[in-house]
Design a protein around this motif. Structure first.
Motif, mmCIF file in Angstrom:
data_model
loop_
_atom_site.group_PDB
_atom_site.id
_atom_site.type_symbol
_atom_site.label_atom_id
_atom_site.label_comp_id
_atom_site.label_asym_id
_atom_site.label_seq_id
_atom_site.Cartn_x
_atom_site.Cartn_y
_atom_site.Cartn_z
ATOM 1 N N ASP A 1 0.846 -1.201 0.000
ATOM 2 C CA ASP A 1 0.000 0.000 0.000
ATOM 3 C C ASP A 1 0.886 1.258 0.000
ATOM 4 O O ASP A 1 1.556 1.566 0.989
ATOM 5 N N TYR A 2 0.865 1.993 -1.108
ATOM 6 C CA TYR A 2 1.725 3.163 -1.261
ATOM 7 C C TYR A 2 1.418 4.233 -0.214
ATOM 8 O O TYR A 2 2.326 4.864 0.333
ATOM 9 N N GLN A 3 0.135 4.438 0.074
ATOM 10 C CA GLN A 3 -0.259 5.460 1.045
ATOM 11 C C GLN A 3 0.274 5.117 2.443
ATOM 12 O O GLN A 3 0.711 6.000 3.182
ATOM 13 N N THR A 4 0.261 3.834 2.797
ATOM 14 C CA THR A 4 0.823 3.397 4.074
ATOM 15 C C THR A 4 2.310 3.707 4.132
ATOM 16 O O THR A 4 2.811 4.250 5.127
ATOM 17 N N LYS A 5 3.032 3.396 3.062
ATOM 18 C CA LYS A 5 4.473 3.651 3.021
ATOM 19 C C LYS A 5 4.778 5.145 3.161
ATOM 20 O O LYS A 5 5.693 5.531 3.891
#
Length: 199
Positions: free
Chosen positions: A44-48
């Protein structure tokens, strides 16, 4: 100097991660707790992005990013390797932390009577017991008192000795953790916590 290390392995969507860290950082004194996050190849890009932001703001002390999935046990072992305290707190990101739960656990840890302790976990939707440790019998194990009303546990009850605890939220003495051989990599996202506590 930190008094305990909070170790969190992550592979979740942003809304859950955001909610968890907002709660965690509200309920601890960040100067007293070291926060170590192990990104188990989260997609998940947003989590990263969010975890990088927390690291840049010094809300996370150590941020380990794995380039391939290794599972809960191995991820947490890597987090322990980077920790600097004798008190290890493992916690899942779907745990809802309330008030002084971590401080109360630490007070019990400080008594030096127990190698590992967990709080009573409740289902937030029903306030029924989710886990009060694990119990075993022939051909099964399960969370003790699961789906019972909290009224079955008296206020001020002394700690209960169990055969195993849930690693969803558990505080472990580092020396005991290492003597037990850490998490066994053989178990992949299942039973590694029970196996560790049984040892």
């Amino acid at each position: 100097m930190f008094k305990a290390s909070i170790i969190i392995s992550v592979d979740n969507k942003y809304p859950l991660i955001n909610n968890f860290f907002n709660m965690l950082l509200t309920h601890i004194n960040k100067k007293e707790y070291e926060i170590i996050v192990v990104d188990d190849c989260c997609s998940d890009y947003q989590t990263k992005e969010y975890l990088n932001k927390l690291k840049n703001e010094d809300s996370i002390d150590v941020y380990i990013i794995l380039d391939k999935k290794c599972g809960f046990g191995r991820a947490n072992n890597l987090g322990v390797e980077k920790s600097t305290t004798d008190c290890l707190i493992f916690i899942n990101t779907d745990i809802i932390i309330t008030n002084d739960a971590i401080e109360r656990l630490f007070a019990i840890y400080n008594s030096k009577k127990y190698a590992a302790i967990q709080p009573l976990l409740l289902y937030p939707q029903s306030e029924k017991i989710q886990s009060a440790g694990h119990i075993f019998a022939s051909y099964f194990n399960r969370h003790a008192l699961e789906n019972n009303s909290i009224s079955v546990i008296k206020n001020g009850q002394t700690p209960i000795i169990r055969q195993a605890l849930t690693l969803a939220f558990c505080m472990i003495d580092r020396d005991a953790f290492e003597k037990a051989g850490k998490f066994n990599d053989f178990y992949y996202n299942g039973y590694e916590g029970i196996e560790l506590i049984l040892k």
